[in-house]
Design a protein around this motif. Structure first.
Motif, PDB file in Angstrom:
ATOM      1  N   GLY A 601       0.789  -1.302  -0.095  1.00  0.00           N
ATOM      2  CA  GLY A 601      -0.005   0.010  -0.023  1.00  0.00           C
ATOM      3  C   GLY A 601       0.918   1.224   0.093  1.00  0.00           C
ATOM      4  O   GLY A 601       1.701   1.266  -0.581  1.00  0.00           O
ATOM      5  N   ASP A 613      -2.444   4.136   7.640  1.00  0.00           N
ATOM      6  CA  ASP A 613      -2.398   3.039   8.243  1.00  0.00           C
ATOM      7  C   ASP A 613      -1.005   2.510   7.743  1.00  0.00           C
ATOM      8  O   ASP A 613      -0.584   3.046   6.478  1.00  0.00           O
ATOM      9  N   ASP A 615       0.193  -0.921   6.256  1.00  0.00           N
ATOM     10  CA  ASP A 615      -0.247  -2.340   5.628  1.00  0.00           C
ATOM     11  C   ASP A 615       1.325  -3.273   5.747  1.00  0.00           C
ATOM     12  O   ASP A 615       2.131  -3.023   4.911  1.00  0.00           O
ATOM     13  N   ASP A 664      -2.045  -2.739   9.679  1.00  0.00           N
ATOM     14  CA  ASP A 664      -3.383  -3.772   9.133  1.00  0.00           C
ATOM     15  C   ASP A 664      -2.479  -4.796   8.507  1.00  0.00           C
ATOM     16  O   ASP A 664      -1.528  -4.576   7.591  1.00  0.00           O
ATOM     17  N   THR A 665      -2.653  -5.923   8.962  1.00  0.00           N
ATOM     18  CA  THR A 665      -1.992  -7.164   8.447  1.00  0.00           C
ATOM     19  C   THR A 665      -2.953  -7.869   7.514  1.00  0.00           C
ATOM     20  O   THR A 665      -2.769  -9.264   7.370  1.00  0.00           O
ATOM     21  N   ARG A 666      -3.834  -7.612   7.048  1.00  0.00           N
ATOM     22  CA  ARG A 666      -4.937  -8.302   6.221  1.00  0.00           C
ATOM     23  C   ARG A 666      -4.628  -8.627   4.909  1.00  0.00           C
ATOM     24  O   ARG A 666      -5.191  -9.457   3.860  1.00  0.00           O
ATOM     25  N   LEU A 667      -3.484  -8.136   4.432  1.00  0.00           N
ATOM     26  CA  LEU A 667      -2.996  -8.220   3.223  1.00  0.00           C
ATOM     27  C   LEU A 667      -2.118  -9.543   2.838  1.00  0.00           C
ATOM     28  O   LEU A 667      -1.336 -10.121   2.020  1.00  0.00           O
ATOM     29  N   ALA A 698      -1.914  -5.770  -5.125  1.00  0.00           N
ATOM     30  CA  ALA A 698      -1.306  -5.328  -3.980  1.00  0.00           C
ATOM     31  C   ALA A 698       0.378  -5.313  -3.862  1.00  0.00           C
ATOM     32  O   ALA A 698       0.944  -4.683  -3.590  1.00  0.00           O
TER      33      ALA A 698
END
Length: 869
Positions: A601, A613, A615, A664-667, A698
């Motif tokens: 990101g 945030d 990423d 944010d660790t959702r990737l 991403a």
């Protein structure tokens, strides 16, 4: 009842006599106890004589002062005798200031001595330094006088009137004291020495000192600057103690407007001006000084009589107040307690007492106000005059600003209630008000400053900093006018303002390595939590300064965005290292393995906003079946998952030093459903075989930000391999089109200026760029701007997309600070946004935004085959 403990006095009173108090007969009694008994008996006798009308105010204060001199002298002699038995009590003296110096002590007054000594004559123990001996004598003197037992205490001692009390010993060598008063003393210290007197100890030494510094106090020639200093003292004393002192129950007899302090200072002002030429005016006692000033013609006879009468009455009522429970107070009580004070004075009740005091208070206040020649350097307290000053400064509507200043002066918030805070406020207002008035939105700036003050634990340091750095006040006003995001942070952490003192705060942020060194500096001796707090403070200052650069117009928002990213990368490095060391202390390390952090990101593209945030994806190298070598070993997978949780907490959990980043660790592979950390091999396999189009999109902005150089290189090679073709074939265009439509449905634009989510905004530009990159297998650079530039150079994107990227990014970075709701701000902030975008006015901003949105939308439709609506 106290009289029951004084049978000799009680017996004399029963016979209608008020005999002098005899000294205790027991000569072996400890000195401190003997002095306490003497003080108790004397205070009782004086109070009875006072209430009976036998002693007038002069007799009361002289007897109380005489006892204080006696007690202080006894304590000095005792302290010397205890240390050096049989020695002559020489070389140590107490200079009485304040009411002890002028012979006007109250029942509950402190004494304010300055302790001096002569190193050549002070009695010493063998091999003892004079300074050490003098300090020990001084401490013993204070102990003898202040220690309490069932018989009470002797005297309260305040040594803070000595030169620089925060750094000097409690007793000063005479030569050093003389040097200070001749060369460094402040104006208020001149006023204090009007009432100075050699009161105890080596009187000859004390008089020698006072004779030497007399020219410092009593100057024969006063220039206009000196007179201005004296009037400045007057205004600060008056304004400082006038707040919240409306006449009535609770009125402060000493500090209130028209109170005792004003009569004293009225006399001292005139003494300082005229006493250099006329020694007769150097009387320390207030009423004597007023009478002599009138006799000499320097003040009117009516003024002198009014002030003397007021002073006498207010001091007498002050004594009535202090007779109750020996309270060290100067304020009239309220309710039934005020009735009792009135009865002590022989009046019918509180109404009669207030009626008696009111005309005297009014007269003193009126006479004292006449001291001000209208040339005050501070802001007026008079509402009409203050309105005029605010209008002159530039406030188009002065009344709201005046009301806000009045609330600050009234101590509306905890940070403004101390005397030091009020003094600092008055000192900074002449600097702060013009800066606020010159701000683009003065009232908005004033309101945000008010909100900031409301939440500050203390405002003193902020005020002093702004007073010392007027340019900083101007920048603060601009921040408060334009940037609610920064104003909120400043309210939570006022120390952020300190970071703007250095001129380099408005220069480009240093490289990552230099930032890492700065964040590591000062780590020695800190525990893990201390290191986290230190990094938070540094990051907070740097991010705040970067935001201030946009407000001040000193930096391009594109450069600021890159600076935000460098700060974040340095913070990741330092905090991850500290967390790894702390974790390894318990669990050891996994041999042949390490943690690697991948940013995606905006962080991957090294272009953050103030609110971005981070990423992040956590990976580890080596064998997942391995085990750590510490006292509490863990398998590699569990080890790194726990470690990554600790790193996330270090980067995100707020502490007293403030928050850092939302992580944010959702990737990560398999998203929120997958493990927090996987091996590098698992990551490579997932990206090659299972990842969806959005995950490859991403990946175009992925950049390793933590790990050894070999580990970063290995991870970068995996990413390059995937992006350039070693991946499952997908319908990139179709997948991207559906994803963008879903996002538009579930995450609409926040406002008409949302440069990110509006149709044709940054998200559309990002999607278009990633589609071209994945389809063409080219232009891979984690930085979106550089990627677009490369694709434009290859003819795969129109040249207009590079300009669109710059305008949209500048707008996004700026709006996150000045209009986080993406709604149009006021005209002054519109001008700031135009300047940040390099455009000449707000219509140009709107036109430019509309144009680039149209261009991005057209290119997106060209890629996807969609039709314009």
């Amino acid at each position: 009842m106290l009289l029951d403990r004084e049978p000799v006095l009680a017996a004399a009173l029963a016979e209608g006599r008020l005999d002098p108090i005899p000294a205790p007969l027991d000569l072996d009694m400890p000195v401190a106890r003997r002095l306490r008994l003497e003080r108790r008996a004397l205070a009782l006798r004086v109070a009875i004589g006072d209430l009976a009308g036998v002693f007038d105010l002069s007799a009361v204060t002289q007897q109380l002062t005489g006892f204080a001199d006696h007690a202080l002298d006894t304590a000095i002699r005792t302290a010397i005798e205890e240390r050096t038995p049989g020695a002559e009590p020489r070389g140590f003296a107490a200079i009485a200031l304040g009411k002890q110096g002028s012979g006007e002590l109250n029942y509950s007054s402190d004494i304010d001595p300055i302790l001096i000594y002569d190193p050549d004559t002070l009695p010493l123990r063998p091999r003892e330094e004079p300074e050490a001996a003098a300090v020990r004598i001084g401490k013993r003197v204070v102990e003898l006088l202040q220690a309490r037992d069932g018989d009470g205490y002797v005297l309260r001692v305040d040594l803070r009137l000595r030169p620089s009390p925060e750094i000097t010993p409690i007793a000063l060598p005479i030569d050093a004291a003389i040097s200070y008063y001749e060369a460094q003393a402040l104006p208020w210290e001149r006023a204090a020495f009007i009432r100075a007197r050699a009161a105890a100890g080596d009187i000859a030494l004390g008089r020698q000192f006072l004779d030497t510094v007399r020219p410092f106090v009593w100057r024969r020639a006063l220039d206009f600057g000196a007179i201005g200093e004296i009037r400045g003292i007057s205004r600060r004393i008056r304004d400082h103690h006038a707040q919240g002192q409306a006449f009535g129950p609770g009125y402060d007899l000493k500090r209130g407007r028209g109170g005792i302090r004003e009569a004293e200072f009225f006399a001292q002002i005139h003494q300082l001006i005229h006493g250099g030429r006329d020694p007769v005016l150097r009387a320390p006692a207030t009423r004597v000084a007023l009478a002599r000033l009138a006799e000499a013609g320097w003040i009117g006879g009516d003024e002198a009589r009014a002030l003397i009468e007021s002073y006498t009455l207010l001091r007498t009522i002050e004594h009535r107040v202090q007779m109750i429970d020996d309270r060290q107070t100067h304020a009239l009580p309220t309710g039934d307690a005020l009735e009792r004070v009135a009865w002590l004075h022989g009046l019918d009740g509180s109404a009669a007492l207030l009626a008696l005091l009111a005309p005297h208070v009014a007269a003193t206040g009126r006479i004292y106000d006449a001291l001000d020649d209208g040339a005050a350097s501070g802001l007026s307290h008079d509402p009409t005059r203050l309105d005029a000053e605010l209008a002159e400064a530039g406030f188009a509507e002065p009344e709201p600003a005046r009301q806000r200043i009045a609330a600050w002066r009234a101590g509306a918030y905890p940070a403004l209630r101390s005397s030091a805070a009020q003094a600092a406020l008055e000192a900074v207002l002449p600097t702060l008000v013009p800066a606020l008035a010159a701000a683009p939105e003065p009232q908005a700036a004033m309101l945000r400053l008010d909100s900031m003050l409301e939440r500050l634990p203390s405002a003193i340091n902020v005020f002093r900093l702004l007073e010392a750095r007027p340019a900083l006040a101007t920048l603060l006003a601009a921040i408060l006018s334009h940037a609610p995001t920064l104003a909120e942070e400043l309210a939570r952490r006022p120390a952020l303002l300190d970071g703007l003192i250095d001129a380099t705060a408005l220069a480009p942020v240093a490289a990552v390595d230099a930032l890492i060194d700065r964040m590591r500096a000062g780590e020695a001796g800190l525990d893990y939590q201390g290191r986290l707090d230190h990094v938070r403070r540094v990051v907070g200052e740097l991010r705040f300064a970067l935001g201030a650069q946009i407000v001040a117009g000193t930096s391009d928002p594109l450069d600021v965005a890159a600076g935000y990213a460098r700060v974040a990368e340095a913070a990741i490095a330092v905090l991850a290292e500290a967390t790894i060391r702390s974790f390894a202390d318990v669990h050891g390390r996994v041999p042949g393995s390490e943690l690697v952090i991948l940013a995606l990101g905006r962080m991957g593209g090294a272009m953050l906003t103030h609110a971005s945030d981070l990423d992040l994806v956590y990976l580890f190298t080596g064998d997942f079946t391995a085990e750590s070598d510490g006292a509490k070993p863990l398998g590699a997978t569990l080890y790194y998952n726990r470690l990554a949780q600790r790193v996330t907490a270090a980067l995100s959990v707020a502490t007293a030093a403030g928050p850092l980043y939302q992580i944010d660790t959702r990737l990560r592979p398999s998203g929120a459903q997958g493990p927090l950390v996987v091996t590098l091999d698992s990551f490579a396999r997932y990206q090659h075989e299972e990842a969806w189009t959005w995950e490859h999109m991403a990946l175009t902005r992925a950049r390793p930000v933590f790990g050894s150089a070999p580990a970063r290189a290995a991870l970068s090679a995996v990413i390059a391999d995937v992006l350039t073709g070693a991946r499952t074939e997908r319908d990139v265009v179709g997948d991207a089109t559906r994803m963008r439509a879903d996002m538009a449905a579930h995450k609409p634009a926040k406002g008409p200026l949302d440069a990110k989510l509006l149709p044709g905004g940054l998200v559309d530009l990002e999607f278009a760029t990633h589609v071209v990159q994945l389809v063409e297998r080219s232009g891979f650079d984690a930085n979106l701007g550089r990627a677009i530039a490369q694709l434009v150079a290859e003819g795969r994107m129109p040249a207009t997309m590079l300009a669109a990227h710059d305008i949209l990014t500048r707008l996004l970075v700026t709006l996150r600070l000045v209009a986080p709701d993406a709604a149009p701000p006021g005209p002054p902030t519109q001008a700031l946004i135009a300047r940040a975008l390099g455009l000449h006015d707000w219509p140009a901003v709107l036109a430019g935004l509309a144009e680039v949105r149209q261009q991005v939308t057209a290119f997106w439709h060209e890629l996807t085959g969609e039709q314009d609506e």
